[in-house]
Design a protein around this motif. Structure first.
Motif, mmCIF file in Angstrom:
data_model
loop_
_atom_site.group_PDB
_atom_site.id
_atom_site.type_symbol
_atom_site.label_atom_id
_atom_site.label_comp_id
_atom_site.label_asym_id
_atom_site.label_seq_id
_atom_site.Cartn_x
_atom_site.Cartn_y
_atom_site.Cartn_z
ATOM 1 N N PHE A 1 0.841 -1.200 0.000
ATOM 2 C CA PHE A 1 0.000 0.000 0.000
ATOM 3 C C PHE A 1 0.878 1.254 0.000
ATOM 4 N N HIS A 2 1.867 1.250 0.891
ATOM 5 C CA HIS A 2 2.748 2.413 1.016
ATOM 6 C C HIS A 2 3.491 2.688 -0.295
ATOM 7 N N ASN A 3 4.042 1.636 -0.915
ATOM 8 C CA ASN A 3 4.811 1.804 -2.148
ATOM 9 C C ASN A 3 3.954 2.274 -3.318
ATOM 10 N N ARG A 4 2.664 1.993 -3.270
ATOM 11 C CA ARG A 4 1.750 2.448 -4.322
ATOM 12 C C ARG A 4 1.033 3.736 -3.931
ATOM 13 N N SER A 5 1.460 4.340 -2.830
ATOM 14 C CA SER A 5 0.879 5.602 -2.333
ATOM 15 C C SER A 5 -0.610 5.482 -2.035
ATOM 16 N N VAL A 6 -1.012 4.321 -1.526
ATOM 17 C CA VAL A 6 -2.394 4.130 -1.076
ATOM 18 C C VAL A 6 -2.423 4.437 0.418
ATOM 19 N N PRO A 7 -3.101 5.518 0.806
ATOM 20 C CA PRO A 7 -3.111 5.877 2.230
ATOM 21 C C PRO A 7 -4.022 4.952 3.026
ATOM 22 N N VAL A 8 -3.455 4.277 4.014
ATOM 23 C CA VAL A 8 -4.201 3.386 4.900
ATOM 24 C C VAL A 8 -4.032 3.920 6.315
ATOM 25 N N ASP A 9 -5.158 4.223 6.983
ATOM 26 C CA ASP A 9 -5.086 4.714 8.362
ATOM 27 C C ASP A 9 -5.026 3.576 9.371
ATOM 28 N N VAL A 10 -5.767 2.499 9.089
ATOM 29 C CA VAL A 10 -5.851 1.367 10.016
ATOM 30 C C VAL A 10 -5.791 0.077 9.208
ATOM 31 N N ILE A 11 -5.045 -0.904 9.706
ATOM 32 C CA ILE A 11 -5.045 -2.235 9.113
ATOM 33 C C ILE A 11 -5.417 -3.219 10.210
ATOM 34 N N VAL A 12 -6.211 -4.224 9.855
ATOM 35 C CA VAL A 12 -6.809 -5.118 10.846
ATOM 36 C C VAL A 12 -6.205 -6.515 10.764
ATOM 37 N N ILE A 13 -5.831 -7.037 11.930
ATOM 38 C CA ILE A 13 -5.512 -8.462 12.056
ATOM 39 C C ILE A 13 -6.792 -9.122 12.536
#
Length: 200
Positions: free
Chosen positions: A63-75
């Protein structure tokens, strides 16, 4: 039932005592309370499911490398060794502080799901919860009921959420298993009646 015409809506709005739906909802929320602003208002990413730290971090890096902003990621589900252990399985999640730190460096918060069950005779906390009366009991037998069988052959007993001591102990265990590593968010999962055997 047909939809009201524009003229009918205007006629209703002109009637004495009429309150527009938005005004009614605004008054209702003023009376009962406004929702707090979400701490992370952007994109929350969840999938069925990340099975390891490396899998989750690979996705976050992507996500980071494709500049997709993610605020929260869930396990999500079954990230523990046994249901009711309230901790990440160290075989799959070997470095929780490092994982949280790497996510934070990319502006991502980590959320874990919480399931309100303790694996009968297999969870690290089974005997404690059974002996302390922290589990919901069968009205006929008076004993904890292994009500949900999925992925635990011995069944999973439900934590008694009406017991303040049970809740306090559970949240202490959650902190030890997740919170102390920097996890700030908990998804209360499996809190709905989704098995017809329990609602019939």
């Amino acid at each position: 039932m047909s939809r009201a015409s524009e003229a009918e809506l205007q006629q209703r709005a002109a009637a004495p005592g009429y309150a527009a739906p938005n005004a009614i909802l605004r008054r209702y929320v003023d009376a009962v309370g406004h929702a707090r602003k979400m701490p992370w208002p952007g994109y929350w990413h969840s999938r069925n499911r990340y099975a390891s730290q490396e899998e989750l971090l690979t996705a976050a890096r992507g996500f980071h490398n494709r500049s997709v902003p993610v605020d929260v990621i869930v396990i999500d589900w079954f990230h523990w060794e046994q249901m009711g252990d309230f901790a990440l399985d160290p075989k799959c999640w070997p470095d929780p502080p490092g994982m949280v730190a790497e996510l934070a460096s990319r502006g991502v918060e980590l959320m874990t799901t919480f399931w309100p069950f303790v694996g009968v005779n297999v969870s690290a906390h089974w005997a404690e919860y059974r002996d302390a009366g922290f589990l919901a009991t069968n009205l006929s037998s008076g004993a904890p009921d292994p009500m949900w069988q999925y992925a635990t052959p011995t069944g999973n007993a439900l934590i008694d959420a009406t017991n303040d001591a049970a809740l306090a102990r559970t949240f202490d265990l959650w902190y030890e298993g997740y919170g102390k590593y920097g996890v700030k968010a908990m998804w209360m999962d499996e809190s709905e009646s989704d098995h017809d055997a329990y609602i019939s």
